[in-house]
Write a protein that holds these residues in place. Structure first.
Motif, PDB file in Angstrom:
ATOM      1  N   GLY A 233       0.811  -1.211   0.000  1.00 41.79           N
ATOM      2  CA  GLY A 233       0.000   0.000   0.000  1.00 41.79           C
ATOM      3  C   GLY A 233       0.843   1.259   0.000  1.00 41.79           C
ATOM      4  O   GLY A 233       0.372   2.335   0.378  1.00 41.79           O
ATOM      5  N   LYS A 234       2.093   1.138  -0.447  1.00 44.42           N
ATOM      6  CA  LYS A 234       3.046   2.246  -0.424  1.00 44.42           C
ATOM      7  C   LYS A 234       2.941   3.069  -1.717  1.00 44.42           C
ATOM      8  O   LYS A 234       2.254   2.687  -2.664  1.00 44.42           O
ATOM      9  CB  LYS A 234       4.460   1.689  -0.251  1.00 44.42           C
ATOM     10  N   ARG A 235       3.664   4.183  -1.772  1.00 45.75           N
ATOM     11  CA  ARG A 235       3.615   5.043  -2.962  1.00 45.75           C
ATOM     12  C   ARG A 235       3.963   4.280  -4.237  1.00 45.75           C
ATOM     13  O   ARG A 235       3.244   4.345  -5.230  1.00 45.75           O
ATOM     14  CB  ARG A 235       4.576   6.225  -2.808  1.00 45.75           C
ATOM     15  N   GLU A 236       5.094   3.563  -4.196  1.00 42.07           N
ATOM     16  CA  GLU A 236       5.525   2.899  -5.425  1.00 42.07           C
ATOM     17  C   GLU A 236       4.585   1.771  -5.813  1.00 42.07           C
ATOM     18  O   GLU A 236       4.425   1.474  -7.002  1.00 42.07           O
ATOM     19  CB  GLU A 236       6.952   2.373  -5.290  1.00 42.07           C
ATOM     20  N   ASP A 237       3.941   1.138  -4.850  1.00 42.48           N
ATOM     21  CA  ASP A 237       2.934   0.136  -5.182  1.00 42.48           C
ATOM     22  C   ASP A 237       1.793   0.773  -5.971  1.00 42.48           C
ATOM     23  O   ASP A 237       1.301   0.208  -6.953  1.00 42.48           O
ATOM     24  CB  ASP A 237       2.395  -0.512  -3.902  1.00 42.48           C
ATOM     25  N   PHE A 238       1.387   1.973  -5.545  1.00 42.34           N
ATOM     26  CA  PHE A 238       0.310   2.663  -6.265  1.00 42.34           C
ATOM     27  C   PHE A 238       0.780   3.189  -7.617  1.00 42.34           C
ATOM     28  O   PHE A 238      -0.025   3.304  -8.548  1.00 42.34           O
ATOM     29  CB  PHE A 238      -0.302   3.745  -5.378  1.00 42.34           C
ATOM     30  N   ASP A 239       2.079   3.451  -7.744  1.00 44.92           N
ATOM     31  CA  ASP A 239       2.607   3.750  -9.076  1.00 44.92           C
ATOM     32  C   ASP A 239       2.373   2.556 -10.003  1.00 44.92           C
ATOM     33  O   ASP A 239       1.987   2.708 -11.172  1.00 44.92           O
ATOM     34  CB  ASP A 239       4.107   4.043  -9.010  1.00 44.92           C
ATOM     35  N   HIS A 240       2.605   1.356  -9.487  1.00 43.95           N
ATOM     36  CA  HIS A 240       2.412   0.141 -10.292  1.00 43.95           C
ATOM     37  C   HIS A 240       0.931  -0.075 -10.626  1.00 43.95           C
ATOM     38  O   HIS A 240       0.585  -0.387 -11.777  1.00 43.95           O
ATOM     39  CB  HIS A 240       2.947  -1.076  -9.543  1.00 43.95           C
ATOM     40  N   TYR A 241       0.058   0.048  -9.613  1.00 43.68           N
ATOM     41  CA  TYR A 241      -1.376  -0.112  -9.898  1.00 43.68           C
ATOM     42  C   TYR A 241      -1.802   0.867 -10.985  1.00 43.68           C
ATOM     43  O   TYR A 241      -2.518   0.517 -11.926  1.00 43.68           O
ATOM     44  CB  TYR A 241      -2.221   0.142  -8.637  1.00 43.68           C
TER      45      TYR A 241
ATOM     46  N   THR B 118      -1.264   4.585   3.883  1.00 49.89           N
ATOM     47  CA  THR B 118      -1.302   5.720   4.809  1.00 49.89           C
ATOM     48  C   THR B 118      -2.058   6.864   4.144  1.00 49.89           C
ATOM     49  O   THR B 118      -2.250   6.881   2.917  1.00 49.89           O
ATOM     50  CB  THR B 118       0.110   6.218   5.166  1.00 49.89           C
ATOM     51  N   ALA B 119      -2.436   7.838   4.947  1.00 52.24           N
ATOM     52  CA  ALA B 119      -3.084   9.023   4.393  1.00 52.24           C
ATOM     53  C   ALA B 119      -2.125   9.772   3.471  1.00 52.24           C
ATOM     54  O   ALA B 119      -2.549  10.384   2.477  1.00 52.24           O
ATOM     55  CB  ALA B 119      -3.567   9.935   5.523  1.00 52.24           C
ATOM     56  N   ALA B 120      -0.824   9.716   3.768  1.00 58.13           N
ATOM     57  CA  ALA B 120       0.165  10.375   2.910  1.00 58.13           C
ATOM     58  C   ALA B 120       0.217   9.721   1.530  1.00 58.13           C
ATOM     59  O   ALA B 120       0.395  10.405   0.517  1.00 58.13           O
ATOM     60  CB  ALA B 120       1.535  10.345   3.569  1.00 58.13           C
ATOM     61  N   VAL B 121       0.052   8.404   1.462  1.00 57.01           N
ATOM     62  CA  VAL B 121       0.004   7.712   0.169  1.00 57.01           C
ATOM     63  C   VAL B 121      -1.246   8.136  -0.592  1.00 57.01           C
ATOM     64  O   VAL B 121      -1.198   8.400  -1.807  1.00 57.01           O
ATOM     65  CB  VAL B 121       0.042   6.188   0.363  1.00 57.01           C
ATOM     66  N   ARG B 122      -2.351   8.224   0.105  1.00 59.68           N
ATOM     67  CA  ARG B 122      -3.589   8.693  -0.539  1.00 59.68           C
ATOM     68  C   ARG B 122      -3.390  10.093  -1.115  1.00 59.68           C
ATOM     69  O   ARG B 122      -3.750  10.347  -2.288  1.00 59.68           O
ATOM     70  CB  ARG B 122      -4.719   8.715   0.491  1.00 59.68           C
ATOM     71  N   ASP B 123      -2.816  10.982  -0.338  1.00 56.73           N
ATOM     72  CA  ASP B 123      -2.619  12.356  -0.808  1.00 56.73           C
ATOM     73  C   ASP B 123      -1.661  12.397  -2.002  1.00 56.73           C
ATOM     74  O   ASP B 123      -1.835  13.205  -2.922  1.00 56.73           O
ATOM     75  CB  ASP B 123      -2.085  13.222   0.333  1.00 56.73           C
ATOM     76  N   TYR B 124      -0.676  11.527  -1.990  1.00 51.41           N
ATOM     77  CA  TYR B 124       0.254  11.413  -3.122  1.00 51.41           C
ATOM     78  C   TYR B 124      -0.510  11.014  -4.391  1.00 51.41           C
ATOM     79  O   TYR B 124      -0.295  11.593  -5.466  1.00 51.41           O
ATOM     80  CB  TYR B 124       1.319  10.382  -2.771  1.00 51.41           C
ATOM     81  N   CYS B 125      -1.385  10.037  -4.263  1.00 54.14           N
ATOM     82  CA  CYS B 125      -2.156   9.572  -5.427  1.00 54.14           C
ATOM     83  C   CYS B 125      -3.090  10.664  -5.942  1.00 54.14           C
ATOM     84  O   CYS B 125      -3.260  10.827  -7.163  1.00 54.14           O
ATOM     85  CB  CYS B 125      -2.947   8.321  -5.067  1.00 54.14           C
ATOM     86  N   VAL B 126      -3.692  11.415  -5.030  1.00 52.76           N
ATOM     87  CA  VAL B 126      -4.564  12.523  -5.440  1.00 52.76           C
ATOM     88  C   VAL B 126      -3.754  13.566  -6.192  1.00 52.76           C
ATOM     89  O   VAL B 126      -4.149  14.050  -7.269  1.00 52.76           O
ATOM     90  CB  VAL B 126      -5.257  13.143  -4.210  1.00 52.76           C
TER      91      VAL B 126
END
Length: 667
Positions: free
Chosen positions: A536-544, A570-578
């Motif tokens: 559920g980290k930043r780079e994981d969401f880069d992959h998704y 984390t909420a920080a990962v969510r904000d990064y994705c937004v």
């Protein structure tokens, strides 16, 4: 102090692979060892105490031990079965107690009347937890027949081969009794940071040396196999364990309880914020019990004025308006707290996550944490270090998750070569990874059976801390393993030959290269889940996003009959994705987005299966029976999870592009 001679009830329970033999023993049949074999290996703590039963943290747990135990595809041990049958001795195969660090497992066994567990081998945290609560363990199968004949067993026989500290704790009746008697005022070992410089040392050895404490039953310099105590820079706990911890401390110290250095304690409510959408908790009427866990957690935090990362909204567990937590503990510790050279402990087996930053981080049980809260001392049995050298360059489309699934499938690792050891990840391919990807490796040291995992800090570590916290870290020259340092073994992996990997249902070690499964025969899926501390980290969401944006641009959506859940770590990962504009692609393909929480990984939220026939592909870290619902869970990397959700069956992103080309869709 414990008696020097012990007697046990002669009716032992062999945890056989045959469910009928298990049921027969619970019904009163006395089997000998030869008849009971083969015994189940790798009985996990998910089986010893299934997650739904963890809403309890007192003697009520005694109704539930081994209710998740599987044999022949069946669960032959029901609620209250051990207690009713009067079982005092359990006998199992290898690696008993693997998986989660949950101390509920040993407390449940002890509360049901079990006094001794005999197994071919034990996982580290399970056995340490057993010592801490006064549950005897042994690997001596010669004791089984003697117990069945009613012979007395000397305490020294049960302690044979144990290190001096473990033996002292068992003799004292458990860790809290030992700590109260012997750990008050424990001090750092003088000059130990420089000790041993006459020989090359690993980074792990150096960090432990700088945190070692002087105690009556330990030597100044810890060596592999020896027990001792260390000072932790950070201690953290989450809501599944806070109530039990408070209960244990209340029993021992009463209103006089005072915590040592409370400023270095951090608390989290990260597991249960989506319990109102957890199929098993709702179906079994457990939401009210979960509220009790939440209240116990918050009361402990308030009483001791502790730092707490709770829910995004000030609501109770189980409230239908809940929208998740601030973040999963491991991910938040890496983002906000951990630093190179530190030593951290948490009440969770995935605490090694933060080892990606070049620190020592390991999981402990509830009693270990309770003792650490009041004494500041953390128990540690000094492990050996295993070097994982990954040479070369990872091919395009291959992630750290594929690498660790490959390692888990290695026959030597499957046989237990990594049990209790430190996994030091290095080599050209590891140095090229981001900290998020390194954290996937260190996080899953738990599945590898390891004590912890770590990566030597470098400029990437400095970049990560600056990016996530705005802090500049200076790396000291000692923060590396010395050339010539001693390792238990060095495992070399050629990164160039790796490819997307999956793990078959039942165990993370049941890995196979996806390319080795014929495409036409690939299993169809019902659920795809991307999230957890591992994924559920930043780079994981880069992959998704890379997969799902590709699909969205071509008008493709999640396959009919499939549900795709993406849950931020984390909420920080969510904000990064937004901020990066990722949500549009996620929504376009039909993914359901979830706020931070452990969720389906802990069978505590959306994404868990509800039927045995359901098939899930998941980016979480483990797939033991019942871990994420009753269905079958395949483990995979973030891009494979996203691609499979679009295809409706197990495929890599590269294979999805080929499938799309066959349908006339541009690659």
């Amino acid at each position: 102090m414990r008696p020097e001679t012990l007697h046990f009830a002669p009716q032992v329970l062999f945890l056989s692979t045959d469910p009928d033999r298990v049921r027969a023993q619970l019904g009163g049949a006395a089997l000998d060892e030869a008849t009971a074999r083969p015994l189940r290996d790798e009985v996990s703590t998910d089986e010893i105490i299934p997650l739904p039963a963890m809403v309890h943290f007192d003697a009520t747990l005694g109704r539930h031990p081994l209710t998740g135990f599987t044999a022949g595809g069946e669960r032959p041990i029901g609620v209250d079965a051990l207690r009713v049958a009067g079982i005092e001795v359990l006998v199992a195969g290898a690696r008993y107690g693997k998986g989660s660090s949950r101390e509920h497992a040993v407390v449940a066994e002890r509360s049901a009347g079990v006094r001794l567990v005999i197994a071919e081998s034990f996982e580290r945290i399970y056995r340490q937890n057993a010592d801490n609560v006064g549950l005897y363990t042994s690997t001596d199968f010669a004791l089984v027949g003697r117990i069945q004949r009613g012979e007395a067993i000397a305490l020294d026989e049960l302690l044979a081969g144990r290190d001096a500290l473990s033996a002292a704790i068992v003799r004292a009746g458990g860790l809290l009794a030992y700590g109260q008697a012997k750990l008050a005022g424990a001090q750092p070992v003088p000059g130990v940071a420089e000790a041993g410089e006459e020989r090359p040392r690993t980074l792990f050895e150096k960090i432990v040396a700088r945190h070692a404490l002087v105690t009556p039953d330990t030597l100044a310099a810890l060596v592999p196999g020896q027990g001792g105590f260390v000072r932790a820079d950070l201690r953290f706990i989450h809501e599944y364990y806070t109530g039990m911890c408070a209960h244990l401390l209340g029993e021992r110290f009463g209103p006089a309880l005072a915590l040592a250095d409370p400023a270095s304690i951090v608390c989290f409510e990260d597991h249960l914020s989506y319990v109102h959408r957890s199929p098993v908790h709702v179906a079994q009427g457990l939401v009210g019990d979960v509220r009790g866990l939440s209240r116990a957690h918050r009361a402990f935090v308030a009483r001791h004025s502790l730092k707490d990362h709770g829910y995004l909204q000030p609501l109770e567990a189980g409230d239908p308006d809940n929208t998740g937590s601030q973040g999963i503990s491991h991910a938040m510790v890496a983002e906000q707290y951990a630093l190179p050279g530190q030593l951290l402990v948490g009440t969770d087996s995935h605490t090694p996550h933060s080892g990606a930053l070049g620190c020592v981080a390991f999981g402990v049980g509830t009693t270990d944490m309770a003792n650490a809260f009041v004494t500041g001392a953390v128990r540690l049995a000094m492990p050996e270090v295993l070097r994982i050298e990954v040479d070369g360059v990872l091919p395009e489309g291959v992630t750290a998750k594929d690498l660790v699934l490959h390692l888990l499938a290695d026959p030597a690792i499957r046989a237990g070569a990594g049990v209790g050891k430190v996994f030091e990840f290095g080599g050209m391919a590891v140095r090229a990874l981001s900290t998020d990807e390194r954290a996937t490796l260190t996080n899953m040291a738990a599945e590898l059976g390891g004590f912890t995992g770590l990566v030597e800090p470098d400029e990437e570590t400095v970049r990560f801390v600056r990016e996530r916290r705005g802090v500049d870290v200076v790396l000291a020259p000692w923060m590396r393993s010395d050339p010539g340092a001693r390792y238990a073994a060095v495992v070399r992996i050629d990164a160039a030959v790796l490819s997307p990997f999956v793990a078959r249902p039942g165990d993370p070690g049941r890995g196979v290269a996806l390319a080795d499964l014929p495409l036409a025969a690939r299993v169809r899926i019902d659920i795809a889940y991307g999230g957890s501390c591992t994924a559920g980290k930043r780079e994981d969401f880069d992959h998704y996003h890379a997969v799902l944006e590709w699909a969205a641009q071509r008008g493709m959506r999640v396959a009919p009959g499939v549900r795709l859940y993406l849950q931020f770590g984390t909420a920080a990962v969510r904000d990064y994705c937004v901020a990066r504009g990722y949500l549009a692609a996620f929504e376009a393909v039909g993914a359901e987005l979830l706020q931070p929480a452990c969720g389906a990984c802990a069978n505590c939220g959306p994404g868990s299966s509800t039927e045995v026939a359901q098939v899930t592909v998941s980016a979480i870290n483990r797939n033991f029976p019942g871990r994420s619902g009753p269905g079958q869970v395949w483990l995979a990397s973030p891009p494979t999870v996203a691609a499979s959700a679009i295809a409706g069956r197990l495929v890599s992103f590269a294979e999805l592009r080929v499938i799309g080309a066959g349908l006339g869709i541009s690659a």
